[in-house]
Write a protein that holds these residues in place. Structure first.
Motif, PDB file in Angstrom:
ATOM      1  N   LEU A 245       0.868  -1.088  -0.073  1.00  0.00           N
ATOM      2  CA  LEU A 245       0.069  -0.165  -0.018  1.00  0.00           C
ATOM      3  C   LEU A 245       0.829   1.235  -0.052  1.00  0.00           C
ATOM      4  O   LEU A 245       0.659   2.294  -0.767  1.00  0.00           O
ATOM      5  CB  LEU A 245      -0.943  -0.084   1.225  1.00  0.00           C
ATOM      6  CG  LEU A 245      -2.084  -0.619   1.164  1.00  0.00           C
ATOM      7  CD1 LEU A 245      -3.069  -0.460   2.492  1.00  0.00           C
ATOM      8  CD2 LEU A 245      -3.118   0.121  -0.007  1.00  0.00           C
ATOM      9  N   ARG A 246       1.826   1.236   0.744  1.00  0.00           N
ATOM     10  CA  ARG A 246       2.598   2.376   1.036  1.00  0.00           C
ATOM     11  C   ARG A 246       3.525   2.518  -0.340  1.00  0.00           C
ATOM     12  O   ARG A 246       3.843   3.691  -0.739  1.00  0.00           O
ATOM     13  CB  ARG A 246       3.834   2.219   2.268  1.00  0.00           C
ATOM     14  CG  ARG A 246       2.931   2.265   3.699  1.00  0.00           C
ATOM     15  CD  ARG A 246       3.843   2.507   4.552  1.00  0.00           C
ATOM     16  NE  ARG A 246       4.525   1.308   5.051  1.00  0.00           N
ATOM     17  CZ  ARG A 246       5.717   0.709   4.913  1.00  0.00           C
ATOM     18  NH1 ARG A 246       6.656   1.380   4.192  1.00  0.00           N
ATOM     19  NH2 ARG A 246       6.012  -0.323   5.287  1.00  0.00           N
ATOM     20  N   GLY A 247       3.700   1.635  -0.928  1.00  0.00           N
ATOM     21  CA  GLY A 247       4.459   1.774  -2.293  1.00  0.00           C
ATOM     22  C   GLY A 247       3.680   2.404  -3.528  1.00  0.00           C
ATOM     23  O   GLY A 247       4.148   2.783  -4.438  1.00  0.00           O
ATOM     24  N   LEU A 248       2.444   2.134  -3.173  1.00  0.00           N
ATOM     25  CA  LEU A 248       1.398   2.503  -4.243  1.00  0.00           C
ATOM     26  C   LEU A 248       1.079   4.066  -4.286  1.00  0.00           C
ATOM     27  O   LEU A 248       0.389   4.747  -5.039  1.00  0.00           O
ATOM     28  CB  LEU A 248       0.191   1.564  -4.539  1.00  0.00           C
ATOM     29  CG  LEU A 248       0.538   0.281  -4.969  1.00  0.00           C
ATOM     30  CD1 LEU A 248      -0.727  -0.758  -4.827  1.00  0.00           C
ATOM     31  CD2 LEU A 248       0.964   0.332  -6.638  1.00  0.00           C
ATOM     32  N   ALA A 249       0.744   4.280  -2.888  1.00  0.00           N
ATOM     33  CA  ALA A 249       0.278   5.829  -2.671  1.00  0.00           C
ATOM     34  C   ALA A 249       0.727   6.537  -1.462  1.00  0.00           C
ATOM     35  O   ALA A 249       1.441   5.847  -0.443  1.00  0.00           O
ATOM     36  CB  ALA A 249      -1.384   5.599  -2.667  1.00  0.00           C
ATOM     37  N   ASP A 250       0.591   7.715  -1.274  1.00  0.00           N
ATOM     38  CA  ASP A 250       0.808   8.509  -0.071  1.00  0.00           C
ATOM     39  C   ASP A 250      -0.210   8.400   0.743  1.00  0.00           C
ATOM     40  O   ASP A 250      -1.358   8.941   0.557  1.00  0.00           O
ATOM     41  CB  ASP A 250       1.172   9.992  -0.559  1.00  0.00           C
ATOM     42  CG  ASP A 250       1.662  10.848   0.504  1.00  0.00           C
ATOM     43  OD1 ASP A 250       1.798  10.533   1.602  1.00  0.00           O
ATOM     44  OD2 ASP A 250       1.717  12.225   0.364  1.00  0.00           O
ATOM     45  N   LEU A 251       0.264   7.912   2.030  1.00  0.00           N
ATOM     46  CA  LEU A 251      -1.025   7.480   3.073  1.00  0.00           C
ATOM     47  C   LEU A 251      -0.627   8.233   4.191  1.00  0.00           C
ATOM     48  O   LEU A 251      -1.455   8.152   5.131  1.00  0.00           O
ATOM     49  CB  LEU A 251      -1.025   6.212   3.397  1.00  0.00           C
ATOM     50  CG  LEU A 251      -1.065   4.897   2.390  1.00  0.00           C
ATOM     51  CD1 LEU A 251      -1.108   3.484   2.874  1.00  0.00           C
ATOM     52  CD2 LEU A 251      -2.495   5.337   1.524  1.00  0.00           C
ATOM     53  N   GLU A 333     -12.291   3.863  -2.933  1.00  0.00           N
ATOM     54  CA  GLU A 333     -12.583   3.923  -1.505  1.00  0.00           C
ATOM     55  C   GLU A 333     -11.800   4.939  -0.910  1.00  0.00           C
ATOM     56  O   GLU A 333     -12.470   5.920  -0.026  1.00  0.00           O
ATOM     57  CB  GLU A 333     -12.359   2.729  -0.559  1.00  0.00           C
ATOM     58  CG  GLU A 333     -12.873   1.384  -1.140  1.00  0.00           C
ATOM     59  CD  GLU A 333     -14.216   1.373  -0.791  1.00  0.00           C
ATOM     60  OE1 GLU A 333     -14.832   2.137  -0.107  1.00  0.00           O
ATOM     61  OE2 GLU A 333     -15.134   0.543  -1.624  1.00  0.00           O
ATOM     62  N   LEU A 334     -10.652   5.386  -1.410  1.00  0.00           N
ATOM     63  CA  LEU A 334      -9.981   6.463  -0.581  1.00  0.00           C
ATOM     64  C   LEU A 334      -9.612   7.855  -1.630  1.00  0.00           C
ATOM     65  O   LEU A 334      -9.220   8.667  -1.217  1.00  0.00           O
ATOM     66  CB  LEU A 334      -8.681   6.050  -0.199  1.00  0.00           C
ATOM     67  CG  LEU A 334      -8.530   4.906   0.668  1.00  0.00           C
ATOM     68  CD1 LEU A 334      -7.159   4.625   1.345  1.00  0.00           C
ATOM     69  CD2 LEU A 334      -9.404   5.154   1.852  1.00  0.00           C
ATOM     70  N   ASN A 335     -10.153   7.578  -2.949  1.00  0.00           N
ATOM     71  CA  ASN A 335     -10.043   8.573  -3.796  1.00  0.00           C
ATOM     72  C   ASN A 335      -8.612   9.076  -4.189  1.00  0.00           C
ATOM     73  O   ASN A 335      -8.107  10.144  -4.152  1.00  0.00           O
ATOM     74  CB  ASN A 335     -10.824   9.823  -3.416  1.00  0.00           C
ATOM     75  CG  ASN A 335     -12.391   9.534  -3.372  1.00  0.00           C
ATOM     76  OD1 ASN A 335     -12.727   8.979  -4.420  1.00  0.00           O
ATOM     77  ND2 ASN A 335     -13.097  10.001  -2.646  1.00  0.00           N
ATOM     78  N   LEU A 336      -7.764   8.063  -4.069  1.00  0.00           N
ATOM     79  CA  LEU A 336      -6.260   8.302  -4.273  1.00  0.00           C
ATOM     80  C   LEU A 336      -5.715   7.767  -5.501  1.00  0.00           C
ATOM     81  O   LEU A 336      -6.231   6.705  -5.989  1.00  0.00           O
ATOM     82  CB  LEU A 336      -5.305   7.578  -3.117  1.00  0.00           C
ATOM     83  CG  LEU A 336      -5.610   8.227  -1.797  1.00  0.00           C
ATOM     84  CD1 LEU A 336      -4.605   7.356  -0.674  1.00  0.00           C
ATOM     85  CD2 LEU A 336      -4.926   9.710  -1.666  1.00  0.00           C
TER      86      LEU A 336
END
Length: 542
Positions: A245-251, A333-336
């Protein structure tokens, strides 16, 4: 010492550096790579490594070692955990003296398996601790921690991981190898799980697990659970899903808990994490194991946080949650928008046909040819795990039934007892025969079943990576032994017709099929021909 390792290598290095005396297993993804890596360092570390007859024997061998105070490990894929449950459900009551680690490899998406069951549920059912590493460094550290925890509480400890975890890479800092403990004499009354002892032993097991639950909220165990970011929306991710997850998006705008202590859950950590959240998504593979337990904990604590996951339809339930699936989750779900292109999904090896020169091809194509020449229906074929799954594909298309490993002979006998008049073939590989297939063969021999039982002996465990198979004449560590031949065992069972065929002898194969299709009774056939890809360890498809 620092070194870049895959997840599989990190787990293997943990076993090698733990001071363990024994590592046992049965081949199957995703545990194969772990054991093969450990095998390379076994001589130097003094570790005995064995591909056992099956997972139950593997567990019992490791258990016997741990009973003396010497650390031991057993590695099994998720369907192999089924086989170890019987002895595990008494080992959890008697306890153990030496540390014992169960490496449980799961296959979400069932790329190389007959199902995608979740080993965490079986670990919970057995009432033992379950850990799941987030990255290779944690894999190494958790194996060493699992041994220490096992010795502290006197229980086997499960380290669960998925196929995707074994492929991931990361920097791993290792420690000097621990010395191997000396075996001690058994305590007279410790390892006898007699009926009159069970209630008190079960009570003691619950006490131990209560202690583990409290310990998982404290160092050093709590340090394996990572919390980052802030915001009203939370994410709980288990295992490799957190780093992915962290590799795919800024969380950074979300509160993220990467959970490694899976069972029992660290309740204080969980409740503290949920306190300021309006909603939380639970990401895990395969079942809603953590989701259900977090929902119960939140309800008991009176928290109003909305819990979203598999049971609410916000996270895919079936299959693996690969990078493409996580990318869809982030967008929907998170609009990212994912900051990286997701890796392509894996394929299914079972969908490939037999490779060039495969010793299986001529035997089964001859079956179809001879049946047609005799004006008969093709026999019903009950197959097995392994290369026989490819019998389902064009151009063969000759597989009617295939259940769990070792089920072919028993299932075939059930078909016959149902009243079907067709000739029925139970086909298994040589490794499956020694694993659990032999049980159904013994049953058929005792009943003098009207079946054709075929063992396809390609002299290896091909589909899982060409490991040495049981009875080959060599141990896993290369020691020469007397070969164990399926045909010798069949004769000892009293099976009246035992035939050994060269897999490439067309004339004799066709003659044997004519006899089998025209005569009733129990026949046992070994089709022997070395897989042409043993050296390359890669099946070449036309």
């Amino acid at each position: 010492m620092n070194k870049t390792m895959t997840g599989a290598e990190s787990l293997a290095r943990g076993i090698l550096d733990s001071g363990a005396g024994v590592l046992t297993s049965y081949p199957g993804g995703p545990v194969t790579g772990v054991v093969e890596t450990a095998l390379k360092g076994a001589k130097e570390s003094g570790l005995y490594v064995e591909w056992s007859a099956n997972e139950k024997v593997a567990f019992e061998t490791a258990l016997g070692c741990a009973a003396t105070g010497v650390r031991a490990a057993v590695a099994a894929k998720h369907v192999g955990i089924n086989h170890i449950l019987d002895p595990l459900m008494t080992a959890n009551l008697t306890g153990i003296r030496g540390g014992m680690v169960i490496l449980a490899g799961d296959d979400p998406g069932s790329y190389n398996s007959q199902n995608e069951q979740d080993s965490r549920i079986l670990g919970s059912f057995a009432e033992i601790p379950v850990l799941e590493p987030i990255d290779p460094q944690q894999g190494y550290d958790l194996v060493l921690t699992a041994f220490k925890l096992s010795e502290k509480i006197g229980l086997p400890v499960m380290v669960r991981f998925t196929a995707d975890y074994t492929q991931g890479q990361g920097e791993v800092s290792t420690s000097p190898p621990a010395p191997r403990a000396q075996a001690e004499l058994l305590e007279r009354d410790r390892y006898k799980c007699l009926p009159e002892h069970v209630p008190s032993l079960h009570r003691e097991l619950h006490r131990k697990m209560d202690l583990v639950a409290g310990a998982f909220d404290q160092p050093p165990y709590s340090s394996f659970n990572r919390i980052s970011g802030r915001g009203p929306v939370g994410l709980v991710a288990t295992g490799i899903l957190g780093p992915t997850l962290r590799g795919l998006a800024d969380l950074s705008g979300f509160r993220l808990l990467e959970l490694a202590t899976i069972h029992p859950l660290p309740h204080k950590t969980i409740l503290d994490f949920l306190q300021e959240l309006e909603e939380v998504y639970i990401l895990e593979e395969v079942e809603p194991f953590v989701e259900d337990r977090i929902r119960i904990a939140a309800h008991k604590a009176g928290l109003k946080v909305k819990i979203k996951g598999k049971t609410t339809g916000h996270v895919p339930w079936e299959g693996d949650i690969d990078q493409a699936g996580l990318a869809r989750f982030l967008a929907q779900e998170l609009n990212l928008e994912p900051k990286a292109v997701p890796a392509e999904a894996r394929d299914y090896p079972s969908l490939q046909p037999f490779g060039r020169g495969c010793p299986y091809s001529l035997f089964f194509s001859s079956m179809k040819k001879v049946a047609a020449e005799l004006g008969q229906q093709r026999p019903i074929v009950v197959g097995e795990t392994g290369c026989l799954v490819k019998l389902n594909n064009p151009p063969m298309e000759s597989l009617e039934l295939k259940f769990s490993m070792g089920a072919s002979a028993g299932s075939a006998w059930g078909l016959r007892l149902s009243g079907l008049k067709n000739r029925i073939v139970a086909a298994m590989g040589d490794s499956v025969f020694f694993h659990t297939g032999i049980n159904g063969v013994i049953n058929a021999a005792n009943a003098q079943a009207d079946l054709i039982i075929v063992v396809m002996d390609n002299k290896t465990v091909a589909l899982t990576g060409f490991q040495e198979r049981m009875g080959s004449g060599r141990t896993t560590l290369g020691k020469a032994t007397k070969p164990i031949l399926p045909e010798d065992l069949a004769r000892a069972m009293g099976i009246p017709s035992v035939t050994v065929l060269d897999a490439f002898d067309r004339e004799k194969i066709e003659l044997t099929w004519k006899e089998c299709l025209q005569e009733k009774g129990l026949r046992f056939i070994v089709v022997r021909g070395e897989c042409p890809y043993i050296d390359s360890k890669k099946c070449v498809i036309d």
